[in-house]
Design a protein around this motif. Structure first.
Motif, PDB file in Angstrom:
ATOM      1  N   ALA A 145     -13.656  -9.243  16.188  1.00 13.88           N
ATOM      2  CA  ALA A 145     -14.475  -9.764  17.380  1.00 13.88           C
ATOM      3  C   ALA A 145     -16.018  -9.097  17.039  1.00 13.88           C
ATOM      4  CB  ALA A 145     -13.857  -9.040  18.784  1.00 13.88           C
ATOM      5  N   PRO A 146     -16.747 -10.242  17.267  1.00 20.46           N
ATOM      6  CA  PRO A 146     -18.225  -9.564  16.888  1.00 20.46           C
ATOM      7  C   PRO A 146     -18.702  -8.839  18.320  1.00 20.46           C
ATOM      8  CG  PRO A 146     -18.391 -11.900  17.543  1.00 20.46           C
ATOM      9  CD  PRO A 146     -16.902 -11.421  17.629  1.00 20.46           C
ATOM     10  N   PRO A 147     -19.665  -7.891  18.197  1.00 18.96           N
ATOM     11  CA  PRO A 147     -20.086  -7.301  19.342  1.00 18.96           C
ATOM     12  C   PRO A 147     -20.777  -7.863  20.362  1.00 18.96           C
ATOM     13  CG  PRO A 147     -21.686  -7.065  17.346  1.00 18.96           C
ATOM     14  CD  PRO A 147     -20.536  -7.791  17.075  1.00 18.96           C
ATOM     15  N   ASP A 148     -21.086  -9.373  20.232  1.00 24.09           N
ATOM     16  CA  ASP A 148     -21.647 -10.152  21.243  1.00 24.09           C
ATOM     17  C   ASP A 148     -20.593 -11.268  21.862  1.00 24.09           C
ATOM     18  OD1 ASP A 148     -21.282 -11.715  19.188  1.00 24.09           O
ATOM     19  OD2 ASP A 148     -23.212 -12.577  19.398  1.00 24.09           O
ATOM     20  N   ALA A 149     -19.404 -10.877  21.482  1.00 26.45           N
ATOM     21  CA  ALA A 149     -18.413 -11.610  22.027  1.00 26.45           C
ATOM     22  C   ALA A 149     -18.193 -11.755  23.562  1.00 26.45           C
ATOM     23  CB  ALA A 149     -16.762 -11.275  21.456  1.00 26.45           C
ATOM     24  N   PRO A 150     -18.375 -12.866  24.360  1.00 27.75           N
ATOM     25  CA  PRO A 150     -18.100 -12.663  25.793  1.00 27.75           C
ATOM     26  C   PRO A 150     -16.838 -12.499  26.351  1.00 27.75           C
ATOM     27  CG  PRO A 150     -18.230 -15.088  24.850  1.00 27.75           C
ATOM     28  CD  PRO A 150     -18.236 -14.127  23.572  1.00 27.75           C
ATOM     29  N   VAL A 174       6.586 -10.555  25.712  1.00 27.29           N
ATOM     30  CA  VAL A 174       4.990 -10.489  25.630  1.00 27.29           C
ATOM     31  C   VAL A 174       4.395 -11.877  25.604  1.00 27.29           C
ATOM     32  CG1 VAL A 174       3.115  -9.378  24.827  1.00 27.29           C
ATOM     33  CG2 VAL A 174       5.085  -8.140  24.423  1.00 27.29           C
ATOM     34  N   PRO A 175       3.531 -12.176  26.595  1.00 20.77           N
ATOM     35  CA  PRO A 175       2.862 -13.425  26.558  1.00 20.77           C
ATOM     36  C   PRO A 175       1.757 -13.431  25.590  1.00 20.77           C
ATOM     37  CG  PRO A 175       2.662 -12.411  28.978  1.00 20.77           C
ATOM     38  CD  PRO A 175       3.335 -11.376  27.792  1.00 20.77           C
ATOM     39  N   HIS A 176       1.676 -14.666  24.932  1.00 19.99           N
ATOM     40  CA  HIS A 176       0.723 -14.607  23.773  1.00 19.99           C
ATOM     41  C   HIS A 176      -0.694 -14.954  23.949  1.00 19.99           C
ATOM     42  CE1 HIS A 176       3.987 -14.760  20.446  1.00 19.99           C
ATOM     43  NE2 HIS A 176       4.743 -14.302  21.462  1.00 19.99           N
ATOM     44  N   ARG A 177      -0.876 -15.196  25.158  1.00 20.95           N
ATOM     45  CA  ARG A 177      -2.234 -15.291  25.458  1.00 20.95           C
ATOM     46  C   ARG A 177      -2.952 -14.578  26.671  1.00 20.95           C
ATOM     47  NH1 ARG A 177      -4.680 -20.593  26.847  1.00 20.95           N
ATOM     48  NH2 ARG A 177      -3.250 -20.660  28.366  1.00 20.95           N
ATOM     49  N   ALA A 178      -4.299 -14.317  26.459  1.00 24.57           N
ATOM     50  CA  ALA A 178      -4.700 -13.281  27.637  1.00 24.57           C
ATOM     51  C   ALA A 178      -6.332 -13.733  27.882  1.00 24.57           C
ATOM     52  CB  ALA A 178      -4.612 -11.998  27.072  1.00 24.57           C
ATOM     53  N   ILE A 179      -6.520 -13.356  29.050  1.00 22.29           N
ATOM     54  CA  ILE A 179      -8.151 -13.131  29.169  1.00 22.29           C
ATOM     55  C   ILE A 179      -8.914 -11.710  29.049  1.00 22.29           C
ATOM     56  CG2 ILE A 179      -9.923 -14.875  30.013  1.00 22.29           C
ATOM     57  CD1 ILE A 179      -8.613 -14.579  32.614  1.00 22.29           C
ATOM     58  N   THR A 180      -9.602 -11.428  28.213  1.00 25.13           N
ATOM     59  CA  THR A 180     -10.333 -10.163  28.210  1.00 25.13           C
ATOM     60  C   THR A 180     -11.895 -10.216  28.459  1.00 25.13           C
ATOM     61  OG1 THR A 180     -10.476  -8.324  26.667  1.00 25.13           O
ATOM     62  CG2 THR A 180     -10.985 -10.362  25.689  1.00 25.13           C
ATOM     63  N   ALA A 181     -12.221  -8.945  29.102  1.00 24.85           N
ATOM     64  CA  ALA A 181     -13.623  -8.547  29.215  1.00 24.85           C
ATOM     65  C   ALA A 181     -14.237  -8.581  27.721  1.00 24.85           C
ATOM     66  CB  ALA A 181     -13.801  -7.443  29.671  1.00 24.85           C
ATOM     67  N   GLY A 182     -15.220  -9.256  27.612  1.00 20.26           N
ATOM     68  CA  GLY A 182     -15.922  -9.515  26.224  1.00 20.26           C
ATOM     69  C   GLY A 182     -16.516  -8.299  25.762  1.00 20.26           C
ATOM     70  N   MET A 183     -16.800  -8.045  24.305  1.00 20.44           N
ATOM     71  CA  MET A 183     -17.235  -6.916  23.715  1.00 20.44           C
ATOM     72  C   MET A 183     -18.624  -6.617  24.405  1.00 20.44           C
ATOM     73  SD  MET A 183     -15.198  -5.720  21.538  1.00 20.44           S
ATOM     74  CE  MET A 183     -16.352  -5.022  20.428  1.00 20.44           C
ATOM     75  N   SER A 184     -19.360  -7.684  24.653  1.00 21.61           N
ATOM     76  CA  SER A 184     -20.689  -7.667  25.065  1.00 21.61           C
ATOM     77  C   SER A 184     -21.039  -6.679  26.469  1.00 21.61           C
ATOM     78  CB  SER A 184     -21.288  -9.021  25.129  1.00 21.61           C
ATOM     79  OG  SER A 184     -22.651  -8.819  25.994  1.00 21.61           O
ATOM     80  N   VAL A 185     -20.119  -7.197  27.314  1.00 21.87           N
ATOM     81  CA  VAL A 185     -20.278  -6.171  28.638  1.00 21.87           C
ATOM     82  C   VAL A 185     -19.830  -4.975  28.556  1.00 21.87           C
ATOM     83  CG1 VAL A 185     -20.234  -8.181  30.504  1.00 21.87           C
ATOM     84  CG2 VAL A 185     -18.091  -7.243  29.497  1.00 21.87           C
ATOM     85  N   LEU A 186     -18.677  -4.757  27.746  1.00 22.51           N
ATOM     86  CA  LEU A 186     -17.970  -3.408  27.281  1.00 22.51           C
ATOM     87  C   LEU A 186     -19.110  -2.470  26.679  1.00 22.51           C
ATOM     88  CD1 LEU A 186     -14.349  -4.249  26.324  1.00 22.51           C
ATOM     89  CD2 LEU A 186     -15.416  -3.434  28.660  1.00 22.51           C
ATOM     90  N   LEU A 187     -19.766  -2.987  25.684  1.00 23.89           N
ATOM     91  CA  LEU A 187     -20.394  -2.081  25.127  1.00 23.89           C
ATOM     92  C   LEU A 187     -21.761  -1.848  25.492  1.00 23.89           C
ATOM     93  CD1 LEU A 187     -20.092  -3.915  21.370  1.00 23.89           C
ATOM     94  CD2 LEU A 187     -19.249  -1.726  22.092  1.00 23.89           C
ATOM     95  N   ALA A 188     -22.153  -2.402  26.705  1.00 23.93           N
ATOM     96  CA  ALA A 188     -23.165  -2.235  27.532  1.00 23.93           C
ATOM     97  C   ALA A 188     -22.944  -1.345  28.397  1.00 23.93           C
ATOM     98  CB  ALA A 188     -23.886  -3.508  28.053  1.00 23.93           C
TER      99      ALA A 188
END
Ligand code: PGA
Length: 254
Positions: A145-150, A174-188
């Motif tokens: 996952a790159p740092p700008d992943a949305p 365990v479900p196999h798919r998910a949505i995640t807050a992106g790297m970009s907003v987390l790193l900010a």
């Protein structure tokens, strides 16, 4: 990136709870993103007690959901929103209406993810409380996952399916798919606490703190984020005890 090593999990939980409480007391309108998972449970328990003692007002906090499984019915026991409600929102008394959810049942997931990123970017996160996946993920930002992943829908890696298995009675649950807050907003985020406990996180934590940042270990990009504190217990960071200022060579940037 600061590293604080505590004697054990209870001390880690108390130290992290103090830090979260300080922010909430100073800024009752803060925006927080709060991880689920086993690691922060102790900190949330301590936090509830600390905030009661300090008579803190939590009615105006804004809480962002970090991640959510896809392909579940809204009332499924495995909902991570449900987990967050049980372990932190209800004990703290945060109204569920204050939560910016990741809407796993949205008819247009991409649009829901964009709306989440826009809401997060509007004020930014004052504090991110995060756990560390055994594979180095943050939220469900699975490697690479790159740092700008949305914010986006992802497929869980085998490692995450395995590590989530104990939450639900086995990897087959365990479900196999998910949505995640992106790297970009987390790193900010203006402040981040990464909570890491136990021997099974030892190797990955070393990579996060000491090795060059890489998409293969998404959490390693925290080296470049502002105001990050890693709280690790001695099981996760055994020796020698560099109580603070890990990885000075990585430097800090805003
Ligand atoms: P854990 O999960 O706190 O249950 O170890 C962390 C994670 O997988 O992100």
């Amino acid at each position: 990136m600061d590293l604080i090593v505590t004697d054990d999990y209870d001390a880690l939980s108390r130290a992290a709870a103090e830090r979260i409480a300080d922010l909430i007391v100073t800024k009752p309108t803060a925006s927080l993103v709060l991880a689920t998972g086993e690691t922060p449970i102790g900190a949330y328990r301590e936090l509830a007690a600390t905030l009661r003692q300090r008579r803190a007002d939590v009615s105006r906090l804004r809480v962002f959901q970090l991640d959510e499984y896809l392909d579940l019915e809204p009332d499924d026991r495995r909902s991570l929103f449900g987990w967050m409600a049980r372990t932190v929102l209800d004990p703290l008394g945060v109204p569920l209406a204050n939560v910016v959810r990741l809407d796993a049942n949205a008819p247009d997931l991409a649009a829901a993810c964009r709306a989440y990123d826009a809401a997060a970017a509007a004020g930014g996160f004052d504090l991110a409380v995060l756990g560390l996946g055994p594979n180095g993920h943050l939220g469900f930002n699975e490697p690479p996952a790159p740092p700008d992943a949305p914010t986006r829908a992802i497929t869980l890696t085998e490692a995450s399916v395995a590590s989530n298995g104990p939450y639900w009675g086995g990897a087959d649950q365990v479900p196999h798919r998910a949505i995640t807050a992106g790297m970009s907003v987390l790193l900010a985020a203006r402040q981040t606490l990464l909570l890491v406990s136990g021997a099974r996180k030892r190797q990955i934590l070393r990579r996060v703190v000491e090795e060059p940042a890489t998409p293969d270990v998404p959490a390693s990009f925290l080296q470049r984020a502002a105001n990050v504190t890693v709280f690790a217990d001695r099981e996760a960071w055994p020796s020698p005890p560099p109580a603070r200022a890990a990885n000075p060579s990585a430097g800090r940037s805003a």
